[in-house]
Scaffold this motif. Structure first.
Motif, PDB file in Angstrom:
ATOM      1  N   MET A  95       0.834  -1.200   0.000  1.00 43.73           N
ATOM      2  CA  MET A  95       0.000   0.000   0.000  1.00 43.73           C
ATOM      3  C   MET A  95       0.867   1.246   0.000  1.00 43.73           C
ATOM      4  SD  MET A  95      -2.884   1.283   2.763  1.00 43.73           S
ATOM      5  CE  MET A  95      -1.786   2.308   3.766  1.00 43.73           C
ATOM      6  N   ASP A  96       0.631   2.125  -0.944  1.00 41.84           N
ATOM      7  CA  ASP A  96       1.270   3.431  -0.937  1.00 41.84           C
ATOM      8  C   ASP A  96       0.737   4.232   0.256  1.00 41.84           C
ATOM      9  OD1 ASP A  96       3.045   5.272  -1.965  1.00 41.84           O
ATOM     10  OD2 ASP A  96       1.690   6.030  -3.499  1.00 41.84           O
ATOM     11  N   THR A  97       1.509   5.200   0.725  1.00 39.55           N
ATOM     12  CA  THR A  97       1.142   5.984   1.905  1.00 39.55           C
ATOM     13  C   THR A  97       0.746   7.386   1.464  1.00 39.55           C
ATOM     14  OG1 THR A  97       2.777   4.739   3.167  1.00 39.55           O
ATOM     15  CG2 THR A  97       1.880   6.719   4.181  1.00 39.55           C
ATOM     16  N   ARG A  98      -0.520   7.720   1.674  1.00 41.14           N
ATOM     17  CA  ARG A  98      -1.019   9.020   1.226  1.00 41.14           C
ATOM     18  C   ARG A  98      -0.154  10.160   1.758  1.00 41.14           C
ATOM     19  NH1 ARG A  98      -6.461  10.769   2.428  1.00 41.14           N
ATOM     20  NH2 ARG A  98      -7.275   8.652   2.160  1.00 41.14           N
ATOM     21  N   GLY A  99       0.190  11.077   0.873  1.00 39.92           N
ATOM     22  CA  GLY A  99       0.894  12.284   1.269  1.00 39.92           C
ATOM     23  C   GLY A  99       2.370  12.107   1.570  1.00 39.92           C
ATOM     24  N   GLN A 100       2.869  10.871   1.566  1.00 31.78           N
ATOM     25  CA  GLN A 100       4.275  10.610   1.857  1.00 31.78           C
ATOM     26  C   GLN A 100       4.971  10.124   0.578  1.00 31.78           C
ATOM     27  OE1 GLN A 100       5.201   8.569   5.553  1.00 31.78           O
ATOM     28  NE2 GLN A 100       3.215   9.080   6.428  1.00 31.78           N
ATOM     29  N   GLY A 101       6.216   9.707   0.728  1.00 33.46           N
ATOM     30  CA  GLY A 101       6.935   9.148  -0.408  1.00 33.46           C
ATOM     31  C   GLY A 101       8.018  10.036  -0.974  1.00 33.46           C
ATOM     32  N   SER A 102       8.383  11.091  -0.266  1.00 30.61           N
ATOM     33  CA  SER A 102       9.415  11.990  -0.796  1.00 30.61           C
ATOM     34  C   SER A 102      10.579  12.182   0.173  1.00 30.61           C
ATOM     35  CB  SER A 102       8.794  13.359  -1.120  1.00 30.61           C
ATOM     36  OG  SER A 102       7.822  13.244  -2.128  1.00 30.61           O
ATOM     37  N   GLN A 103      10.694  11.289   1.142  1.00 30.95           N
ATOM     38  CA  GLN A 103      11.754  11.417   2.127  1.00 30.95           C
ATOM     39  C   GLN A 103      12.787  10.303   2.012  1.00 30.95           C
ATOM     40  OE1 GLN A 103      10.194  12.064   6.048  1.00 30.95           O
ATOM     41  NE2 GLN A 103      12.193  12.110   7.044  1.00 30.95           N
ATOM     42  N   TYR A 104      12.327   9.082   1.693  1.00 31.04           N
ATOM     43  CA  TYR A 104      13.214   7.929   1.522  1.00 31.04           C
ATOM     44  C   TYR A 104      12.749   7.129   0.314  1.00 31.04           C
ATOM     45  CZ  TYR A 104      14.161   8.949   6.459  1.00 31.04           C
ATOM     46  OH  TYR A 104      14.464   9.569   7.638  1.00 31.04           O
ATOM     47  N   GLY A 105      13.626   6.240  -0.163  1.00 32.74           N
ATOM     48  CA  GLY A 105      13.226   5.327  -1.216  1.00 32.74           C
ATOM     49  C   GLY A 105      13.144   5.974  -2.579  1.00 32.74           C
ATOM     50  N   THR A 106      12.189   5.500  -3.379  1.00 32.06           N
ATOM     51  CA  THR A 106      12.080   5.943  -4.766  1.00 32.06           C
ATOM     52  C   THR A 106      10.725   6.555  -5.084  1.00 32.06           C
ATOM     53  OG1 THR A 106      11.562   3.642  -5.358  1.00 32.06           O
ATOM     54  CG2 THR A 106      13.824   4.366  -5.683  1.00 32.06           C
ATOM     55  N   GLY A 107      10.065   7.118  -4.075  1.00 33.39           N
ATOM     56  CA  GLY A 107       8.891   7.934  -4.349  1.00 33.39           C
ATOM     57  C   GLY A 107       7.566   7.252  -4.112  1.00 33.39           C
ATOM     58  N   GLY A 108       6.539   8.090  -3.999  1.00 36.69           N
ATOM     59  CA  GLY A 108       5.166   7.633  -3.844  1.00 36.69           C
ATOM     60  C   GLY A 108       4.264   8.318  -4.850  1.00 36.69           C
ATOM     61  N   ASP A 109       3.012   7.844  -4.931  1.00 34.93           N
ATOM     62  CA  ASP A 109       2.100   8.324  -5.977  1.00 34.93           C
ATOM     63  C   ASP A 109       0.706   8.659  -5.463  1.00 34.93           C
ATOM     64  OD1 ASP A 109       3.828   7.884  -8.425  1.00 34.93           O
ATOM     65  OD2 ASP A 109       3.823   5.852  -7.621  1.00 34.93           O
ATOM     66  N   THR A 110       0.518   8.727  -4.134  1.00 36.11           N
ATOM     67  CA  THR A 110      -0.815   8.942  -3.589  1.00 36.11           C
ATOM     68  C   THR A 110      -0.870  10.264  -2.831  1.00 36.11           C
ATOM     69  OG1 THR A 110      -1.153   6.560  -3.337  1.00 36.11           O
ATOM     70  CG2 THR A 110      -2.615   8.000  -2.099  1.00 36.11           C
ATOM     71  N   PRO A 111      -1.618  11.250  -3.313  1.00 39.48           N
ATOM     72  CA  PRO A 111      -1.743  12.510  -2.571  1.00 39.48           C
ATOM     73  C   PRO A 111      -2.691  12.358  -1.388  1.00 39.48           C
ATOM     74  CG  PRO A 111      -3.105  12.563  -4.542  1.00 39.48           C
ATOM     75  CD  PRO A 111      -2.347  11.270  -4.593  1.00 39.48           C
ATOM     76  N   ASP A 112      -2.608  13.289  -0.450  1.00 41.04           N
ATOM     77  CA  ASP A 112      -3.582  13.400   0.629  1.00 41.04           C
ATOM     78  C   ASP A 112      -4.322  14.710   0.404  1.00 41.04           C
ATOM     79  OD1 ASP A 112      -5.076  13.170   2.914  1.00 41.04           O
ATOM     80  OD2 ASP A 112      -3.494  13.871   4.248  1.00 41.04           O
ATOM     81  N   PRO A 113      -5.574  14.647  -0.074  1.00 39.94           N
ATOM     82  CA  PRO A 113      -6.258  15.882  -0.464  1.00 39.94           C
ATOM     83  C   PRO A 113      -6.867  16.666   0.696  1.00 39.94           C
ATOM     84  CG  PRO A 113      -7.662  13.998  -0.903  1.00 39.94           C
ATOM     85  CD  PRO A 113      -6.354  13.446  -0.405  1.00 39.94           C
ATOM     86  N   HIS A 114      -6.594  16.268   1.925  1.00 41.16           N
ATOM     87  CA  HIS A 114      -7.223  16.907   3.076  1.00 41.16           C
ATOM     88  C   HIS A 114      -6.260  17.862   3.765  1.00 41.16           C
ATOM     89  CE1 HIS A 114     -10.635  14.108   2.749  1.00 41.16           C
ATOM     90  NE2 HIS A 114      -9.696  13.250   2.374  1.00 41.16           N
ATOM     91  N   GLY A 115      -6.764  18.979   4.171  1.00 40.49           N
ATOM     92  CA  GLY A 115      -5.955  19.982   4.836  1.00 40.49           C
ATOM     93  C   GLY A 115      -5.755  19.665   6.307  1.00 40.49           C
ATOM     94  N   SER A 116      -5.121  20.593   7.013  1.00 40.44           N
ATOM     95  CA  SER A 116      -4.813  20.364   8.416  1.00 40.44           C
ATOM     96  C   SER A 116      -4.796  21.686   9.163  1.00 40.44           C
ATOM     97  CB  SER A 116      -3.451  19.675   8.548  1.00 40.44           C
ATOM     98  OG  SER A 116      -3.032  19.612   9.900  1.00 40.44           O
ATOM     99  N   SER A 117      -5.082  21.594  10.452  1.00 37.44           N
ATOM    100  CA  SER A 117      -4.845  22.722  11.334  1.00 37.44           C
ATOM    101  C   SER A 117      -3.340  22.941  11.454  1.00 37.44           C
ATOM    102  CB  SER A 117      -5.439  22.414  12.714  1.00 37.44           C
ATOM    103  OG  SER A 117      -4.889  21.207  13.226  1.00 37.44           O
ATOM    104  N   PRO A 118      -2.887  24.047  12.053  1.00 38.14           N
ATOM    105  CA  PRO A 118      -1.448  24.262  12.206  1.00 38.14           C
ATOM    106  C   PRO A 118      -0.778  23.065  12.876  1.00 38.14           C
ATOM    107  CG  PRO A 118      -2.631  26.257  12.765  1.00 38.14           C
ATOM    108  CD  PRO A 118      -3.668  25.196  12.558  1.00 38.14           C
ATOM    109  N   HIS A 119       0.364  22.660  12.319  1.00 42.79           N
ATOM    110  CA  HIS A 119       1.050  21.484  12.846  1.00 42.79           C
ATOM    111  C   HIS A 119       2.546  21.606  12.598  1.00 42.79           C
ATOM    112  CE1 HIS A 119       0.498  20.471   8.583  1.00 42.79           C
ATOM    113  NE2 HIS A 119       1.538  19.667   8.701  1.00 42.79           N
ATOM    114  N   VAL A 120       3.313  20.780  13.274  1.00 39.55           N
ATOM    115  CA  VAL A 120       4.753  20.710  13.065  1.00 39.55           C
ATOM    116  C   VAL A 120       5.002  19.986  11.746  1.00 39.55           C
ATOM    117  CG1 VAL A 120       6.914  19.764  13.970  1.00 39.55           C
ATOM    118  CG2 VAL A 120       5.208  20.715  15.529  1.00 39.55           C
ATOM    119  N   PRO A 121       5.961  20.439  10.921  1.00 35.66           N
ATOM    120  CA  PRO A 121       6.245  19.725   9.675  1.00 35.66           C
ATOM    121  C   PRO A 121       6.424  18.230   9.918  1.00 35.66           C
ATOM    122  CG  PRO A 121       7.473  21.768   9.733  1.00 35.66           C
ATOM    123  CD  PRO A 121       6.820  21.639  11.077  1.00 35.66           C
ATOM    124  N   GLY A 122       5.744  17.442   9.095  1.00 34.31           N
ATOM    125  CA  GLY A 122       5.677  16.004   9.299  1.00 34.31           C
ATOM    126  C   GLY A 122       4.221  15.580   9.380  1.00 34.31           C
TER     127      GLY A 122
END
Length: 309
Positions: A95-122
């Motif tokens: 399973m690809d991980t929504r919104g992730q995939g750009s920190q390690y490995g060779t990338g991901g393909d699933t966006p997370d279309p939902h916003g967030s309240s203020p949060h720490v990066p991550g």
């Protein structure tokens, strides 16, 4: 801190509103001869499309199906990167991980279309204003939907579905084991999301530091933060698990402190009224590697034992 009953009611409601997953699969040609690979999309939380790779031995029956969840910051990568499950005779849904995939490995393909309240990066404090808004609630619901997708793709029923993951993926696998009865097994290496509040205090690296930074900034919201995160703490989810488990940890792990993993093991299956088999592998001098290939070999042997004809 929310009660166990409150957390269970929350998750029962979330599962009741999870859409029935639809699954599409497109063959990937020209890469392998003995393993078939499909580019998969299935519906996850809120009906969002979730990507994945489905692999299985070509023209050969399978012993079961492994559903694998990825570590923090990883995406599904390339279709040929994880062939050992198919080589061992299992179907495999990564399973690809929504919104992730750009920190390690060779990338991901699933966006997370939902916003967030203020949060720490991550990701750990995304949506920390309310349990229903938590990023990890969406991710866990995606992981539940992946089990249904794996059943449809492989033809195996839930008793022959095995969950796997390292770190974040291990925490997700454990959460799913507590939400879905009757799975074949769960293999969790150095799991994240275990005893979150205590782990935030003791970790010296990794995602738990995001919550520490959030708490240090939002001083008036410390209790509210941990009340919210309690809904995704697997220590609160695994007591209802009926699934046999194989768990590993390293005593030198600075990202996922061993005390949190041990708290999860103590809670595992505790509300079922009977002993649920949990095999724990301790690596005395290792950290967050989870035993690496040594643990993978143990997993392969454990799986084959559980699917022996």
């Amino acid at each position: 801190m929310p009660t166990t009953a409150t957390i269970r009611t929350f998750w029962d409601d979330q599962l009741a509103h999870l859409p029935t997953p639809t699954v599409s699969a497109t063959p990937v040609h020209g890469l392998t001869d003995t393993v078939s690979i499909d580019d998969v999309t299935f519906t996850g939380a809120h009906g969002d499309p979730i990507r994945g790779w489905f692999t299985h031995p070509t023209n050969s029956p399978t012993r079961g199906v492994v559903v694998e969840y990825l570590g923090y910051g990883r995406g599904r990568g390339k279709p040929f990167e994880r062939l050992w499950w198919a080589a061992a005779g299992f179907a495999h849904l990564l399973m690809d991980t929504r919104g992730q995939g750009s920190q390690y490995g060779t990338g991901g393909d699933t966006p997370d279309p939902h916003g967030s309240s203020p949060h720490v990066p991550g990701f750990l404090t995304q949506g920390a204003d309310a349990p229903k808004n938590l990023y990890y609630v969406r991710l866990i619901l995606d992981a539940v939907a992946a089990v249904s997708a794996a059943e449809k793709l492989s033809g195996h029923n839930r008793h022959h579905v095995f969950l796997s993951g390292n770190s974040q993926g291990a925490g997700i696998a454990l959460a799913v084991s507590g939400l879905l009865p009757g799975l074949g097994g769960v293999m969790a290496n150095v799991p994240l999301l275990c005893d979150i509040e205590q782990s935030v205090e003791s970790a010296s690296d990794g995602p738990y530091l995001e919550a520490r930074t959030y708490a240090a900034t939002h001083r008036e919201r410390v209790d509210a933060l941990f009340d919210t995160l309690a809904h995704i703490d697997v220590v609160n989810l695994v007591p209802r698990s009926t699934t046999p488990a194989l768990v590993s940890y390293g005593l030198a792990d600075t990202l996922c402190p061993v005390a949190g993993v041990r708290a999860m093991v103590d809670a595992y299956g505790s509300d079922t009224g009977h002993d649920v088999p949990v095999e724990v592998v301790e690596y005395r001098f290792n950290g967050h590697d989870g035993g690496d290939a040594t643990q993978l070999e143990k997993q392969l042997r454990w799986l084959r034992e559980r699917t022996r004809a």
